[in-house]
Write a protein that holds these residues in place. Sequence first.
Motif, PDB file in Angstrom:
ATOM      1  N   PHE A   1       1.227  -1.136  -0.036  1.00  0.00           N
ATOM      2  CA  PHE A   1      -0.414  -0.377  -0.168  1.00  0.00           C
ATOM      3  C   PHE A   1       1.286   1.151  -0.362  1.00  0.00           C
ATOM      4  N   LEU A   2       1.710   1.052   0.642  1.00  0.00           N
ATOM      5  CA  LEU A   2       2.669   2.477   0.838  1.00  0.00           C
ATOM      6  C   LEU A   2       3.646   3.183  -0.756  1.00  0.00           C
ATOM      7  N   THR A   3       4.178   1.492  -1.740  1.00  0.00           N
ATOM      8  CA  THR A   3       4.847   1.912  -2.623  1.00  0.00           C
ATOM      9  C   THR A   3       3.226   2.616  -3.101  1.00  0.00           C
ATOM     10  N   ASP A   4       2.032   1.547  -3.761  1.00  0.00           N
ATOM     11  CA  ASP A   4       0.898   2.109  -3.855  1.00  0.00           C
ATOM     12  C   ASP A   4       0.735   4.108  -4.046  1.00  0.00           C
ATOM     13  N   ILE A   5       0.724   4.550  -2.553  1.00  0.00           N
ATOM     14  CA  ILE A   5       0.390   4.966  -2.685  1.00  0.00           C
ATOM     15  C   ILE A   5       1.871   6.627  -3.465  1.00  0.00           C
ATOM     16  N   VAL A   6       3.180   6.724  -2.690  1.00  0.00           N
ATOM     17  CA  VAL A   6       4.152   7.049  -4.029  1.00  0.00           C
ATOM     18  C   VAL A   6       3.943   6.880  -4.969  1.00  0.00           C
ATOM     19  N   GLY A   7       3.781   5.749  -5.607  1.00  0.00           N
ATOM     20  CA  GLY A   7       4.032   5.242  -6.989  1.00  0.00           C
ATOM     21  C   GLY A   7       2.200   6.230  -7.436  1.00  0.00           C
ATOM     22  N   PHE A   8       1.130   6.342  -7.133  1.00  0.00           N
ATOM     23  CA  PHE A   8       0.234   7.593  -7.281  1.00  0.00           C
ATOM     24  C   PHE A   8       0.526   8.314  -7.893  1.00  0.00           C
ATOM     25  N   VAL A   9       1.282   9.016  -7.021  1.00  0.00           N
ATOM     26  CA  VAL A   9       1.580  10.238  -6.923  1.00  0.00           C
ATOM     27  C   VAL A   9       2.003  10.972  -8.093  1.00  0.00           C
ATOM     28  N   LEU A  10       3.488  10.004  -8.460  1.00  0.00           N
ATOM     29  CA  LEU A  10       4.371  10.355  -9.213  1.00  0.00           C
ATOM     30  C   LEU A  10       3.507   9.913 -11.087  1.00  0.00           C
ATOM     31  N   VAL A  11       2.331   9.713 -10.893  1.00  0.00           N
ATOM     32  CA  VAL A  11       1.571   8.943 -11.984  1.00  0.00           C
ATOM     33  C   VAL A  11       0.687   9.724 -12.646  1.00  0.00           C
ATOM     34  N   LEU A  12      -0.133  10.015 -11.443  1.00  0.00           N
ATOM     35  CA  LEU A  12      -1.579  10.810 -11.510  1.00  0.00           C
ATOM     36  C   LEU A  12      -0.915  11.679 -12.151  1.00  0.00           C
ATOM     37  N   PRO A  13      -1.765  12.288 -12.781  1.00  0.00           N
ATOM     38  CA  PRO A  13      -1.187  13.674 -13.920  1.00  0.00           C
ATOM     39  C   PRO A  13      -1.790  14.879 -12.776  1.00  0.00           C
ATOM     40  N   PHE A  14      -2.271  14.728 -12.270  1.00  0.00           N
ATOM     41  CA  PHE A  14      -2.633  16.132 -11.533  1.00  0.00           C
ATOM     42  C   PHE A  14      -1.886  16.056 -10.155  1.00  0.00           C
ATOM     43  N   THR A  15      -1.007  15.123  -9.562  1.00  0.00           N
ATOM     44  CA  THR A  15       0.492  15.590  -8.219  1.00  0.00           C
ATOM     45  C   THR A  15       1.282  15.504  -9.152  1.00  0.00           C
ATOM     46  N   ARG A  16       1.338  14.945 -10.477  1.00  0.00           N
ATOM     47  CA  ARG A  16       3.049  14.541 -10.903  1.00  0.00           C
ATOM     48  C   ARG A  16       3.585  15.996 -11.192  1.00  0.00           C
ATOM     49  N   PRO A  17       2.618  16.957 -11.784  1.00  0.00           N
ATOM     50  CA  PRO A  17       4.220  17.955 -11.775  1.00  0.00           C
ATOM     51  C   PRO A  17       4.786  18.672 -10.108  1.00  0.00           C
ATOM     52  N   VAL A  18       4.074  18.243  -9.673  1.00  0.00           N
ATOM     53  CA  VAL A  18       4.399  18.497  -7.571  1.00  0.00           C
ATOM     54  C   VAL A  18       6.103  17.875  -7.377  1.00  0.00           C
ATOM     55  N   ALA A  19       5.844  16.562  -7.784  1.00  0.00           N
ATOM     56  CA  ALA A  19       6.664  15.356  -8.565  1.00  0.00           C
ATOM     57  C   ALA A  19       8.103  15.900  -9.196  1.00  0.00           C
ATOM     58  N   ARG A  20       7.020  16.369 -10.483  1.00  0.00           N
ATOM     59  CA  ARG A  20       8.586  17.045 -12.065  1.00  0.00           C
ATOM     60  C   ARG A  20       8.946  18.323 -10.350  1.00  0.00           C
ATOM     61  N   ARG A  21       8.525  18.648  -9.776  1.00  0.00           N
ATOM     62  CA  ARG A  21       9.187  20.246  -9.814  1.00  0.00           C
ATOM     63  C   ARG A  21      10.373  19.442  -8.229  1.00  0.00           C
ATOM     64  N   LEU A  22       9.940  18.981  -7.860  1.00  0.00           N
ATOM     65  CA  LEU A  22      11.115  18.209  -6.949  1.00  0.00           C
ATOM     66  C   LEU A  22      12.171  18.009  -7.241  1.00  0.00           C
ATOM     67  N   LEU A  23      12.296  16.724  -8.516  1.00  0.00           N
ATOM     68  CA  LEU A  23      12.837  16.611  -9.157  1.00  0.00           C
ATOM     69  C   LEU A  23      13.913  17.655  -9.251  1.00  0.00           C
ATOM     70  N   GLU A  24      13.310  18.163 -10.414  1.00  0.00           N
ATOM     71  CA  GLU A  24      13.885  19.145 -11.418  1.00  0.00           C
ATOM     72  C   GLU A  24      15.083  20.708  -9.687  1.00  0.00           C
ATOM     73  N   THR A  25      14.133  20.155  -8.616  1.00  0.00           N
ATOM     74  CA  THR A  25      14.838  21.185  -7.498  1.00  0.00           C
ATOM     75  C   THR A  25      16.043  20.115  -7.156  1.00  0.00           C
ATOM     76  N   VAL A  26      15.662  18.563  -6.812  1.00  0.00           N
ATOM     77  CA  VAL A  26      17.143  17.600  -6.833  1.00  0.00           C
ATOM     78  C   VAL A  26      18.446  17.856  -7.283  1.00  0.00           C
ATOM     79  N   ILE A  27      18.023  17.774  -9.145  1.00  0.00           N
ATOM     80  CA  ILE A  27      18.586  18.091  -9.615  1.00  0.00           C
ATOM     81  C   ILE A  27      19.391  18.918 -10.045  1.00  0.00           C
TER      82      ILE A  27
END
Length: 177
Positions: A101-127
Amino acid sequence: MSTAPRRGRLRPTRIAALLLLIVPILEVMTLIAVGQAIGGWQTFFLLVAISLLGAWLIRLEGARAWVALTQALQSGRMPARELADGMLILIGGTLLLTPGFLTDIVGFVLVLPFTRPVARRLLETVISRRLIAQSPYLGMVSGFGDPGVGPESGRPDAPRRSPPSGGDIVEGEIIDE
């Protein structure tokens, strides 16, 4: 720039090793708690249903990301956003297909189109922080800090470095769409 490892800072390999140890333990604890709350078979069927939903979502979002990447390449622009989305969908899809269930929650955050921009910004910041911290050139570019000061030196009183010699300086402008 010092090549000695910094004390007190976790390296990505150590973080990955910790996650490989901690995440399965947390997943098993979560599975046991959910199983006790709703029953064993219901937990099993819920995991299967989430995996099927995840597979369908990965297929849908992966196709959208592929179309966006193709359009960006055909229009001649750099497909940075599309590549980041593709990578996030790949990682999120892997997590969605992993039982738990925990990996599913993180997976949905990364895949869903309305939560992916947040993950993308975090990825861009880290990189960008890692690139700026590790590059002897980016630390000297105007707008990224003074040479010898900032994340690459680790301390504000570090001696200033001279720019690398032998290369041409190309002035330009970055346009982020």
